[in-house]
Design a protein around this motif. Structure first.
Motif, PDB file in Angstrom:
ATOM      1  N   GLN A   1       0.826  -1.207   0.000  1.00 58.04           N
ATOM      2  CA  GLN A   1       0.000   0.000   0.000  1.00 58.04           C
ATOM      3  C   GLN A   1       0.859   1.255   0.000  1.00 58.04           C
ATOM      4  N   ALA A   2       1.926   1.258   0.792  1.00 57.97           N
ATOM      5  CA  ALA A   2       2.830   2.415   0.811  1.00 57.97           C
ATOM      6  C   ALA A   2       3.447   2.626  -0.562  1.00 57.97           C
ATOM      7  N   ALA A   3       3.888   1.544  -1.186  1.00 58.90           N
ATOM      8  CA  ALA A   3       4.498   1.642  -2.514  1.00 58.90           C
ATOM      9  C   ALA A   3       3.495   2.162  -3.538  1.00 58.90           C
TER      10      ALA A   3
ATOM     11  N   THR B   1       1.957   6.169  -7.180  1.00 52.57           N
ATOM     12  CA  THR B   1       0.846   6.884  -7.807  1.00 52.57           C
ATOM     13  C   THR B   1       1.047   8.391  -7.706  1.00 52.57           C
ATOM     14  N   ALA B   2       1.497   8.855  -6.560  1.00 57.00           N
ATOM     15  CA  ALA B   2       1.660  10.291  -6.334  1.00 57.00           C
ATOM     16  C   ALA B   2       2.897  10.865  -7.021  1.00 57.00           C
ATOM     17  N   GLN B   3       4.002  10.108  -7.025  1.00 55.76           N
ATOM     18  CA  GLN B   3       5.275  10.673  -7.466  1.00 55.76           C
ATOM     19  C   GLN B   3       5.867  10.028  -8.714  1.00 55.76           C
ATOM     20  N   GLY B   4       5.322   8.882  -9.118  1.00 51.84           N
ATOM     21  CA  GLY B   4       5.886   8.157 -10.252  1.00 51.84           C
ATOM     22  C   GLY B   4       6.796   7.044  -9.771  1.00 51.84           C
ATOM     23  N   PHE B   5       6.760   5.947 -10.461  1.00 56.63           N
ATOM     24  CA  PHE B   5       7.506   4.760 -10.057  1.00 56.63           C
ATOM     25  C   PHE B   5       9.004   5.020  -9.979  1.00 56.63           C
TER      26      PHE B   5
ATOM     27  N   ALA C   1      10.641   7.798  -9.614  1.00 62.85           N
ATOM     28  CA  ALA C   1      11.053   8.864  -8.702  1.00 62.85           C
ATOM     29  C   ALA C   1      11.157   8.420  -7.245  1.00 62.85           C
ATOM     30  N   VAL C   2      10.554   7.301  -6.913  1.00 64.69           N
ATOM     31  CA  VAL C   2      10.491   6.852  -5.518  1.00 64.69           C
ATOM     32  C   VAL C   2      11.565   5.802  -5.266  1.00 64.69           C
TER      33      VAL C   2
ATOM     34  N   THR D   1      12.204  -6.361  -5.278  1.00 67.18           N
ATOM     35  CA  THR D   1      12.382  -5.130  -6.053  1.00 67.18           C
ATOM     36  C   THR D   1      11.188  -4.203  -5.833  1.00 67.18           C
ATOM     37  N   LYS D   2      11.324  -2.973  -6.326  1.00 66.55           N
ATOM     38  CA  LYS D   2      10.182  -2.058  -6.268  1.00 66.55           C
ATOM     39  C   LYS D   2       9.017  -2.616  -7.079  1.00 66.55           C
TER      40      LYS D   2
END
Length: 192
Positions: free
Chosen positions: A12-14, A19-23, A25-26, A48-49
């Motif tokens: 959920q955090a990911a 969603t807010a910042q782009g895959f 960018a995080v 992995t992310k």
């Protein structure tokens, strides 16, 4: 149980951060911080992310494989594939918001689109093996491979439709896509 709760917090955090910042960018550290865990704990639950976005997709593939293996011998091959796809994608209403968030990322983020080919290859392998068993040919033969890739494309298109049109259910979109595919796109045939 604790392991599942931690994994759910990470996912959920990911999803929220991506969603807010782009895959791209995080960072993993930012996901771990948002989930209230250490970087080490992140890696115990996700490699992995992308794994954090895909969730328990391996379990999804295992369920699909089990449904196909349990299909009645007298059920037509395509019908068994369609039924298994629909059943494995029958989510509880409470799970739909997270699924929407997950699928929007998977279907729109370039890095996740590229990664999806690896994940979808597992689905294709399972479907091709089922078709091969039922038809007596090798999984790498034309028909098993064609059924695997075309049914996956139909399912992906159904997900895209479901995401774009908030009025249609995922089940309805899947049924419509598979009905068109099974009948050879009857809506495109010339009259008479």
């Amino acid at each position: 149980m604790r392991r599942l709760l931690i994994r759910a917090r990470i996912e959920q955090a990911a999803l929220d951060l991506f969603t807010a910042q782009g895959f791209e960018a995080v960072t993993i550290d930012e996901v771990a911080d948002a989930a209230g865990i250490s970087r080490r704990t992140f890696f115990r639950h996700c490699g992995t992310k992308a794994d954090a976005v895909w969730g328990q997709f391996d379990g999804h593939v295992v369920r699909l494989e089990g449904m196909l293996a349990a299909a009645a011998a007298d059920q037509p091959v395509l019908a068994s594939v369609y039924a298994a796809y629909v059943e494995v994608n029958d989510y509880a209403p409470a799970d739909l918001p997270m699924l929407r968030q997950r699928m929007r990322l998977i279907l729109t983020e370039p890095a996740l689109l590229a990664h999806s080919q690896v994940r979808y290859a597992d689905v294709d392998r399972v479907v091709a093996a089922h078709v091969a068993r039922r038809t007596g040919v090798a999984p790498g033969a034309l028909v098993p491979r064609l059924v695997a890739t075309s049914t996956r494309a139909a399912a992906t298109t159904a997900f895209e439709l479901w995401l774009a049109d908030g009025r249609i259910t995922l089940g309805t979109a899947l049924h419509q896509a598979f009905d068109e595919l099974a009948a050879g796109f009857p809506s495109l045939r010339l009259p008479g």
